[in-house]
Design a protein around this motif. Structure first.
Motif, short mmCIF file in Angstrom:
data_model
loop_
_atom_site.label_atom_id
_atom_site.label_comp_id
_atom_site.label_asym_id
_atom_site.label_seq_id
_atom_site.Cartn_x
_atom_site.Cartn_y
_atom_site.Cartn_z
N ALA A 9 3.16 0.24 21.77
CA ALA A 9 2.92 -0.80 22.77
C ALA A 9 4.25 -1.44 23.16
CB ALA A 9 1.94 -1.84 22.24
N ALA A 10 5.02 -0.70 23.95
CA ALA A 10 6.34 -1.17 24.40
C ALA A 10 6.70 -0.40 25.66
CB ALA A 10 7.39 -0.94 23.32
N PRO A 11 7.58 -0.98 26.49
CA PRO A 11 7.99 -0.28 27.71
C PRO A 11 8.84 0.95 27.39
CG PRO A 11 9.10 -2.42 27.54
CD PRO A 11 8.15 -2.32 26.39
N PRO A 12 8.78 1.97 28.25
CA PRO A 12 9.50 3.21 27.99
C PRO A 12 11.02 3.02 27.86
CG PRO A 12 8.55 3.23 30.20
CD PRO A 12 8.02 2.03 29.50
N GLU A 13 11.59 2.12 28.61
CA GLU A 13 13.03 1.91 28.55
C GLU A 13 13.47 1.41 27.18
OE1 GLU A 13 11.00 0.62 30.93
OE2 GLU A 13 11.55 2.00 32.56
N ARG A 14 12.66 0.51 26.58
CA ARG A 14 12.98 -0.02 25.25
C ARG A 14 12.91 1.10 24.20
NH1 ARG A 14 9.05 -4.36 23.46
NH2 ARG A 14 10.09 -5.49 25.13
N VAL A 15 11.88 1.91 24.28
CA VAL A 15 11.73 3.02 23.32
C VAL A 15 12.87 4.01 23.50
CG1 VAL A 15 10.23 4.93 22.61
CG2 VAL A 15 9.23 2.69 23.20
N TRP A 16 13.22 4.33 24.73
CA TRP A 16 14.31 5.28 24.99
C TRP A 16 15.64 4.77 24.43
CZ3 TRP A 16 18.95 5.70 27.63
CH2 TRP A 16 19.43 7.00 27.81
N ARG A 17 15.90 3.48 24.59
CA ARG A 17 17.15 2.93 24.05
C ARG A 17 17.22 3.11 22.54
NH1 ARG A 17 16.27 -0.97 28.00
NH2 ARG A 17 15.32 -2.40 26.52
N LEU A 18 16.10 2.98 21.86
CA LEU A 18 16.08 3.16 20.41
C LEU A 18 16.33 4.62 20.01
CD1 LEU A 18 13.03 0.87 19.51
CD2 LEU A 18 15.46 0.38 19.13
N MET A 137 9.74 13.15 10.36
CA MET A 137 9.47 12.79 11.75
C MET A 137 8.40 11.70 11.81
SD MET A 137 9.67 16.70 13.19
CE MET A 137 8.87 16.46 14.75
N ARG A 138 7.36 11.83 11.01
CA ARG A 138 6.29 10.81 10.98
C ARG A 138 6.85 9.46 10.55
NH1 ARG A 138 3.09 15.15 8.66
NH2 ARG A 138 1.68 15.88 10.29
N THR A 139 7.68 9.47 9.51
CA THR A 139 8.30 8.23 9.03
C THR A 139 9.18 7.61 10.12
OG1 THR A 139 8.27 9.00 6.74
CG2 THR A 139 9.86 7.26 7.29
N THR A 140 10.00 8.44 10.76
CA THR A 140 10.90 7.97 11.81
C THR A 140 10.12 7.31 12.93
OG1 THR A 140 12.54 9.66 11.28
CG2 THR A 140 12.63 8.70 13.50
N LEU A 141 9.07 7.97 13.42
CA LEU A 141 8.29 7.41 14.53
C LEU A 141 7.61 6.10 14.14
CD1 LEU A 141 6.68 10.52 16.25
CD2 LEU A 141 8.80 9.34 16.79
N GLY A 142 7.11 6.01 12.91
CA GLY A 142 6.49 4.77 12.46
C GLY A 142 7.48 3.61 12.46
N ARG A 143 8.69 3.87 12.03
CA ARG A 143 9.72 2.83 12.00
C ARG A 143 10.17 2.45 13.41
NH1 ARG A 143 13.18 5.40 6.94
NH2 ARG A 143 11.70 4.78 5.31
N ILE A 144 10.28 3.42 14.30
CA ILE A 144 10.62 3.12 15.69
C ILE A 144 9.54 2.25 16.32
CG2 ILE A 144 10.88 4.14 18.00
CD1 ILE A 144 12.30 6.53 16.57
#
Length: 151
Positions: A9-18, A137-144
């Protein structure tokens, strides 16, 4: 190809920056400890190169990476020279329009260097390496997700 997805639940630009900040990836990944852009690169761009730092247990290593896909808010992908693995992140709208679905994927695009094959076969960086990568990968996505949703 392996891939794992998560709703955020976040805008795509914020996720992409991460996901495109290779210098900060160490805070998300259980194996990658971050990276640094190789001059003249200073940030994500098609063709930019960076050196990744990794650790599993007592074993440390670096990787030479090249960005092969880079579109803000949509995709970030890179190839690792030593392992011949292409890693990427796809960001797509979720069904509700309130956030995104982030997918991390990886695929082999060639035969890894002999040293990489020997280390993988030895178990020094974990047995069942392919399964470990998907778990990571699952751990990484959860933390992001946690960071992206905090804003």
């Amino acid at each position: 190809m392996d891939e794992v997805s998560i709703s955020i639940a976040a805008p795509p630009e914020r996720v992409w920056r991460l996901v495109s900040d290779v210098t900060g990836m160490g805070r998300f990944s259980p194996e990658c400890k971050g990276g640094r852009w190789v001059a003249p690169a200073s940030g994500p761009a098609l063709g930019a190169r960076f050196r990744g730092r990794n650790r599993r247990g007592l074993i440390f290593w670096t990787t030479d990476c090249t960005v092969v896909e880079c579109e803000e808010g949509k995709v970030f992908a890179f190839e690792v020279a030593q392992s011949k693995v292409r890693w990427g992140y796809r960001i797509e709208p979720d069904g509700d329009g309130d956030g995104v679905v982030l997918t991390e994927w990886r695929e082999h695009f060639g035969r890894p260097h002999l040293l990489i094959r020997a280390v993988d076969a030895s178990g020094l960086v974990g047995f069942r390496r392919e399964r470990l990568m998907v778990e990571g990968m699952r751990t990484t996505l959860g933390r992001i997700k946690e960071v992206a949703e905090r804003g």
